[in-house]
Design an enzyme around this catalytic site. Structure first.
Site, PDB file in Angstrom:
ATOM      1  CD  GLU A 205      -2.633   1.168  -0.020  1.00 25.44           C
ATOM      2  OE1 GLU A 205      -3.384   0.236  -0.347  1.00 25.44           O
ATOM      3  OE2 GLU A 205      -2.450   2.167  -0.739  1.00 25.44           O
TER       4      GLU A 205
ATOM      5  CG  PHE B 132       8.150  13.373   0.089  1.00 24.68           C
ATOM      6  CD1 PHE B 132       6.939  13.551  -0.568  1.00 24.68           C
ATOM      7  CD2 PHE B 132       8.156  12.661   1.280  1.00 24.68           C
ATOM      8  CE1 PHE B 132       5.762  13.048  -0.051  1.00 24.68           C
ATOM      9  CE2 PHE B 132       6.979  12.146   1.806  1.00 24.68           C
ATOM     10  CZ  PHE B 132       5.777  12.341   1.133  1.00 24.68           C
ATOM     11  CG  LEU B 133      13.205  17.741  -2.652  1.00 27.26           C
ATOM     12  CD1 LEU B 133      13.716  18.390  -3.943  1.00 27.26           C
ATOM     13  CD2 LEU B 133      14.379  17.097  -1.913  1.00 27.26           C
TER      14      LEU B 133
ATOM     15  CB  CYS C  13       4.898   4.862   7.394  1.00 25.53           C
ATOM     16  SG  CYS C  13       3.158   4.439   7.514  1.00 25.53           S
TER      17      CYS C  13
ATOM     18  CE  LYS D  44       0.537  13.577   5.794  1.00 27.21           C
ATOM     19  NZ  LYS D  44       0.570  12.722   4.615  1.00 27.21           N
TER      20      LYS D  44
ATOM     21  NE  ARG E 110      -0.373   5.515  14.598  1.00 26.46           N
ATOM     22  CZ  ARG E 110      -0.752   4.634  13.673  1.00 26.46           C
ATOM     23  NH1 ARG E 110      -0.496   3.351  13.831  1.00 26.46           N
ATOM     24  NH2 ARG E 110      -1.392   5.030  12.582  1.00 26.46           N
TER      25      ARG E 110
HETATM   26  C1  UGA Z   1       4.158   7.443   3.999  1.00 31.75           C
HETATM   27  C2  UGA Z   1       4.338   7.373   2.466  1.00 31.75           C
HETATM   28  O1  UGA Z   1       4.348   8.695   1.932  1.00 31.75           O
HETATM   29  C3  UGA Z   1       3.205   6.562   1.838  1.00 31.75           C
HETATM   30  O2  UGA Z   1       3.432   6.443   0.426  1.00 31.75           O
HETATM   31  C4  UGA Z   1       3.172   5.174   2.475  1.00 31.75           C
HETATM   32  O3  UGA Z   1       2.107   4.386   1.942  1.00 31.75           O
HETATM   33  C5  UGA Z   1       2.975   5.329   3.965  1.00 31.75           C
HETATM   34  O4  UGA Z   1       4.066   6.107   4.514  1.00 31.75           O
HETATM   35  C6  UGA Z   1       2.968   3.951   4.586  1.00 31.75           C
HETATM   36  O5  UGA Z   1       3.984   3.260   4.558  1.00 31.75           O
HETATM   37  O6  UGA Z   1       1.899   3.472   5.009  1.00 31.75           O
HETATM   38  P1  UGA Z   1       2.640   8.902   5.664  1.00 31.75           P
HETATM   39  O7  UGA Z   1       3.560   8.413   6.740  1.00 31.75           O
HETATM   40  O8  UGA Z   1       1.175   8.788   5.879  1.00 31.75           O
HETATM   41  O9  UGA Z   1       2.946   8.161   4.271  1.00 31.75           O
HETATM   42  O10 UGA Z   1       2.915  10.468   5.437  1.00 31.75           O
HETATM   43  P2  UGA Z   1       3.915  11.339   4.520  1.00 31.75           P
HETATM   44  O11 UGA Z   1       3.099  12.329   3.791  1.00 31.75           O
HETATM   45  O12 UGA Z   1       4.814  10.493   3.730  1.00 31.75           O
HETATM   46  O13 UGA Z   1       4.769  12.132   5.635  1.00 31.75           O
HETATM   47  C7  UGA Z   1       5.657  11.468   6.513  1.00 31.75           C
HETATM   48  C8  UGA Z   1       6.453  12.462   7.337  1.00 31.75           C
HETATM   49  O14 UGA Z   1       7.390  13.153   6.537  1.00 31.75           O
HETATM   50  C9  UGA Z   1       5.621  13.542   8.021  1.00 31.75           C
HETATM   51  O15 UGA Z   1       6.087  13.729   9.349  1.00 31.75           O
HETATM   52  C10 UGA Z   1       5.876  14.775   7.187  1.00 31.75           C
HETATM   53  O16 UGA Z   1       5.719  15.968   7.894  1.00 31.75           O
HETATM   54  C11 UGA Z   1       7.304  14.554   6.763  1.00 31.75           C
HETATM   55  N1  UGA Z   1       7.698  15.267   5.524  1.00 31.75           N
HETATM   56  C12 UGA Z   1       7.114  14.939   4.335  1.00 31.75           C
HETATM   57  C13 UGA Z   1       8.682  16.240   5.573  1.00 31.75           C
HETATM   58  O17 UGA Z   1       9.251  16.553   6.634  1.00 31.75           O
HETATM   59  N2  UGA Z   1       9.058  16.866   4.413  1.00 31.75           N
HETATM   60  C14 UGA Z   1       8.477  16.551   3.217  1.00 31.75           C
HETATM   61  O18 UGA Z   1       8.877  17.163   2.203  1.00 31.75           O
HETATM   62  C15 UGA Z   1       7.485  15.584   3.186  1.00 31.75           C
END
Ligand code: UGA
Length: 432
Positions: free
Chosen positions: A154, A252-253, A263, A323, A330
């Site tokens: 997923e 993601f930058l 995750c 986020k 978590r």
């Molecule tokens: C992540 C992946 O993006 C999904 O594709 C994957 O399915 C999921 O894990 C999973 O394994 O189930 P998620 O953890 O819900 O999704 O959220 P993200 O949007 O990826 O953000 C993760 C963390 O990275 C957050 O704390 C967010 O604030 C941080 N982040 C994200 C940054 O610090 N900078 C960014 O540019 C993007």
């Protein structure tokens, strides 16, 4: 299109949202969970998580009789042609994955099978889990019942799970024989996305490799943000400039206080451990983890450098979820930040649009404030810890007037530094 009978074993984040979306595209879905209270809650139409768009999909499909809930794996397996495993794979203290839920569910599925089933693993699992699941089912199933094991990782993100499920970049189907492929394609037929059919081990690796790469991208830009701060450059301009290269991409930058959630931290540690068990030291990913940890500490030090002593300082925190658009706390960097500020003696007031109830279980001695515009009252500093879009609409004039000094530490680069300075704020963000 064909309507397929599906069971989701595990009604957590992935199981519930995926099950609801499968019902939405026309399948007959039963979501199973051994938590009786949760199953009862779902049956009453109450959703235990905040996820945009999910509630209406659950209600609509439950009303149409396409989505139901149960506590019985046996019932789920008997009713279904395809059984999805969507139970948690939590981390163990050494970073490896606790596979006990998957193993238990595989046994229970095996015991309930009386005819051919496709058993699909959707939980994030170490490579070679499919082999183990097949072995377990073979061992516990009644003789001569045929089955296929499939890996179908997923890729949904919390906060945009429904959108990600209905409009994915790709669908990965890992199989050991061609037999289950058509059925899997039929399930996803209403969704427009490229389908990758591959072997099970590769499918399992795709998930860990993808999440680790995304975590790497974030740590990379966070490391660049340190160089930007030291040299007077602006990390957002750098991200814009490198992100326009299509081979890199802008997603993601975003520099900040680092990644969290259920995750990335877990999957990164799991991938490092998997590599180690396979004889490879994934030093690069160890560094990704280290950068993420130091990024938060660096931010706390930035607050200390300005406020000097944190004892007896009152700090307003905007954002507690890991986020935006979720109530999930978590492994939230925002929660960890609160703990570190408290450990240094600061008094906290905090607001989150959705995550305050869950945060109350994690944090003690925090004054939770319902109105984001009231958080700043009597504070020595304001901290942005989660990039909720609504924070951009904060009444900055009111906040400024309510504070002893207008100081903001923006851990998610939400505001424009020049504009903030023009308004009289002492404003510190990340890498700018
Ligand atoms: C992540 C992946 O993006 C999904 O594709 C994957 O399915 C999921 O894990 C999973 O394994 O189930 P998620 O953890 O819900 O999704 O959220 P993200 O949007 O990826 O953000 C993760 C963390 O990275 C957050 O704390 C967010 O604030 C941080 N982040 C994200 C940054 O610090 N900078 C960014 O540019 C993007």
């Amino acid at each position: 299109m064909k309507s397929i009978r599906i069971a989701m074993i595990g009604s957590g984040y992935v199981g519930l949202t995926t099950g609801a979306c499968f019902a939405e595209i026309g399948h007959q879905v039963v979501c199973v969970d051994n938590d009786e209270a949760k199953a009862a809650m779902l049956q009453e139409g109450k959703i235990p998580i905040y996820e945009p768009g999910l509630e209406s999909i659950v209600h609509r499909n439950a009303a149409k009789g396409r989505l139901s809930f149960s506590t019985s794996i046996k019932e789920g397996v008997e009713k279904a042609q395809v059984v999805f495993i969507t139970v948690p794979t939590p981390p163990q203290p050494d970073g490896s994955v606790d596979m006990s839920f998957i193993e238990k569910v595989a046994r229970e599925i095996a015991c309930s099978m009386t005819e051919y089933k496709i058993v699909v693993d959707k939980s994030t699992v170490p490579v070679k889990t499919g082999e183990k699941v097949a072995e377990t089912i073979r061992r516990y199933a009644k003789a001569r019942v045929e089955f296929d094991v499939v890996s179908n990782p997923e890729f949904l993100r919390e906060g945009s799970a429904v959108e990600d499920l209905l409009h994915p970049d790709r669908i990965v189907i890992g199989v050991q024989s061609p037999r289950p492929v058509q059925m899997m394609k039929d399930i996803y037929a209403p969704i427009e996305a490229p389908i990758i059919v591959t072997d099970i081990n590769s499918a399992e690796l795709i998930k860990h490799a993808a999440n680790s790469f995304l975590a790497l991208k974030i740590s990379y830009i966070n490391a660049v943000s340190v160089i930007c701060e030291a040299s007077g450059a602006n990390v957002e301009e750098v991200a814009r400039g490198i992100g326009m290269d299509r081979r890199i991409g802008r997603h993601f930058l975003n520099a900040g206080i680092g990644f969290g959630g259920s995750c990335f931290p877990k999957d990164l540690s799991a991938f490092i451990k998997i590599a180690e068990q396979l004889g490879y030291d994934f030093a690069m990913l160890r560094e990704v983890r280290k950068i993420n940890q130091s990024q938060l500490e660096r931010f706390v030090r930035k607050i200390e450098e300005t406020l000097w002593v944190l004892r007896e300082k009152r700090i307003g925190v905007l954002g507690l979820a890991f986020k935006p658009n979720t109530d999930d706390v978590r492994m939230s960097p925002a929660i960890e930040l609160c703990r570190r500020l408290q450990a240094r003696g600061a008094t906290l007031r905090a607001h989150d649009p959705k995550a305050m109830e869950k945060a109350k279980r994690e944090l003690k001695n925090v004054e939770f404030v319902e109105d984001m515009n009231a958080v700043a009252e009597g504070c020595d500093a304001l901290v942005v810890a989660t990039d909720w879009p609504e924070f951009k609409k904060l009444d900055l004039a009111r906040a400024r007037a309510a504070m002893t000094h207008p100081i903001m530490f923006d851990g998610r680069n939400l505001f424009d530094p020049k504009e903030m300075e023009r308004m009289g704020w002492i404003y510190k963000s990340v890498g700018r």
